[in-house]
Enzyme design. Structure first.
Site, mmCIF file in Angstrom:
data_model
loop_
_atom_site.group_PDB
_atom_site.id
_atom_site.type_symbol
_atom_site.label_atom_id
_atom_site.label_comp_id
_atom_site.label_asym_id
_atom_site.label_seq_id
_atom_site.Cartn_x
_atom_site.Cartn_y
_atom_site.Cartn_z
ATOM 1 N N CYS A 11 0.866 -1.171 0.000
ATOM 2 C CA CYS A 11 0.000 0.000 0.000
ATOM 3 C C CYS A 11 0.908 1.228 0.000
ATOM 4 O O CYS A 11 2.136 1.088 -0.007
ATOM 5 C CB CYS A 11 -0.995 -0.002 1.156
ATOM 6 S SG CYS A 11 -0.311 0.150 2.805
ATOM 7 N N CYS A 85 -2.245 1.484 -4.186
ATOM 8 C CA CYS A 85 -1.003 2.166 -4.585
ATOM 9 C C CYS A 85 -0.962 2.436 -6.082
ATOM 10 O O CYS A 85 0.032 2.937 -6.605
ATOM 11 C CB CYS A 85 0.234 1.414 -4.121
ATOM 12 S SG CYS A 85 0.430 -0.240 -4.789
ATOM 13 N N CYS A 89 3.427 0.227 -8.203
ATOM 14 C CA CYS A 89 3.988 -1.087 -7.914
ATOM 15 C C CYS A 89 4.692 -1.623 -9.153
ATOM 16 O O CYS A 89 4.079 -1.722 -10.218
ATOM 17 C CB CYS A 89 2.879 -2.051 -7.488
ATOM 18 S SG CYS A 89 3.496 -3.652 -6.960
#
Length: 140
Positions: A11, A85, A89
């Site tokens: 996150c 997120c 990522c």
């Protein structure tokens, strides 16, 4: 997946959702799964409301610290679970990616964090059933 699957929870701040998810997976799956968590922009400490909510169910995350997301952490994981997120990522070929839509507990009190904690537990139970089911007891 290897004999022992590896899961990475990501996150933004690695201070709430991903910490609770990692704690639930460790608590419920034990040593059947390797667990990591990280943040795309890690905070300075784990959310106190998340710590309190997890303590209510007997899981202590007070000693955890937010960690920065690295490409190596993604490469070393079989399953990468993101929680808000977005595109930050890194993507590594051959990995399984899941995006769990969970409310961000940042800035909220424990009353608001409890339902997020419980939703994460339900998701974790489903994940365990899929990637690391308990082995049946041997019969004599």
């Amino acid at each position: 997946m290897a004999n022992k699957p590896s899961v990475l929870f990501v996150c933004v701040h690695n201070a709430g959702r991903s910490q609770m998810a990692a704690a639930w997976l460790t608590h419920l799956a034990g040593d059947r799964v390797e667990v990591r968590s990280a943040g795309s922009n890690p905070g300075t400490a784990v959310n106190p409301a998340a710590v309190e909510a997890m303590a209510e169910v007997g899981i202590d995350i007070s000693a955890e610290t937010p960690k920065v997301l690295t490409i190596d952490a993604v490469r070393e994981s079989d399953v990468c679970i993101t929680m808000g997120c977005g595109d930050t990522c890194p993507v590594s070929p051959g990995k399984r990616y899941l995006d769990w839509k969970l409310e961000d507990p940042a800035g909220q009190g424990v009353e608001a964090v409890r339902p997020i904690r419980d939703e994460i537990k339900t998701l974790i139970e489903g994940l365990i059933a899929e990637i690391a089911p308990a082995k049946p007891e041997a019969t004599a």
